[in-house]
Design a protein around this motif. Sequence first.
Motif, mmCIF file in Angstrom:
data_model
loop_
_atom_site.group_PDB
_atom_site.id
_atom_site.type_symbol
_atom_site.label_atom_id
_atom_site.label_comp_id
_atom_site.label_asym_id
_atom_site.label_seq_id
_atom_site.Cartn_x
_atom_site.Cartn_y
_atom_site.Cartn_z
ATOM 1 N N LEU A 59 0.874 -1.178 0.000
ATOM 2 C CA LEU A 59 0.000 0.000 0.000
ATOM 3 C C LEU A 59 0.908 1.224 0.000
ATOM 4 C CD1 LEU A 59 -3.038 0.621 0.051
ATOM 5 C CD2 LEU A 59 -2.892 0.800 2.527
ATOM 6 N N LEU A 60 1.454 1.511 -1.176
ATOM 7 C CA LEU A 60 2.510 2.507 -1.311
ATOM 8 C C LEU A 60 1.928 3.858 -1.731
ATOM 9 C CD1 LEU A 60 5.106 0.273 -3.199
ATOM 10 C CD2 LEU A 60 4.890 0.657 -0.725
ATOM 11 N N ILE A 61 2.271 4.881 -0.982
ATOM 12 C CA ILE A 61 1.799 6.236 -1.225
ATOM 13 C C ILE A 61 2.992 7.096 -1.638
ATOM 14 C CG2 ILE A 61 0.651 8.239 -0.234
ATOM 15 C CD1 ILE A 61 -1.114 5.709 -0.445
ATOM 16 N N GLU A 62 2.810 7.909 -2.660
ATOM 17 C CA GLU A 62 3.902 8.766 -3.128
ATOM 18 C C GLU A 62 4.329 9.710 -1.999
ATOM 19 O OE1 GLU A 62 4.947 11.982 -6.692
ATOM 20 O OE2 GLU A 62 3.025 10.904 -6.685
ATOM 21 N N PRO A 63 5.599 9.703 -1.663
ATOM 22 C CA PRO A 63 6.056 10.549 -0.546
ATOM 23 C C PRO A 63 6.148 12.011 -0.952
ATOM 24 C CG PRO A 63 7.905 9.414 -1.518
ATOM 25 C CD PRO A 63 6.679 8.886 -2.219
ATOM 26 N N CYS A 64 6.239 12.869 0.043
ATOM 27 C CA CYS A 64 6.439 14.300 -0.189
ATOM 28 C C CYS A 64 7.567 14.781 0.720
ATOM 29 C CB CYS A 64 5.152 15.077 0.080
ATOM 30 S SG CYS A 64 4.614 15.022 1.805
#
Length: 219
Positions: free
Chosen positions: A186-191
């Motif tokens: 469940l990978l979310i684009e980092p900021c």
Amino acid sequence: MTEKIGVLGKQPQRRTGVERVVNAPLPTVYGKFQAIGYLDHDRGDEQVALVHGDLGADRVLTRLHSECLTGDAFGSQHCECGDQLAAALRAVVAEGAGVVVYLRGHEGRGIGLLAKLRAMALQAEGLDTVEANLALGLPVDARDYAVAAGMLKDLGVRSVRLMSNNPRKREALERHGVEVDEQVPLLIEPCESNITYLRTKRERLDHHLPHLDAVGHLS
């Protein structure tokens, strides 16, 4: 004269485990769910499972989501929790069936809201998320997943495809008798605001976050 001696009745035993209390329809922006409410008699917490479709018993798409007020409600970019919750809800609707177990009492990996905010203040001064908890004299991760396993068993779920990057969640479910057939990333684009936090989760908490390799330019 014989004196009568009163006999005290047995004290009622305290209930333990998890009890299903209510089932209510919950239409959301992601789709239609059933909100199934539980009471955790061991901790006193009120819990909820959001169920979409007919779960069946095996290989049920499942998310165990730890409560995160700052991320889930306020859209904090300090973590990826809010985005993960939204992604999980979308995923179970796209799948046609699945469950998101929302775990209250897990705020700040189990240390509570105010302690989490204190840890965030320390992180703003340069500590990472592990160092901050330890500096406060608190455990790095105090979460327990027995109630989640109990809720899944009540729903008739024997095995899951677990949406998580955290190997400890898999280990905990299996320890409590729920088989994990597959761990679904469940990978979310980092900021810029959460890249240090995510790298700490990968390097110090063993989270599987291979997508961070492609964002080395973020500070």
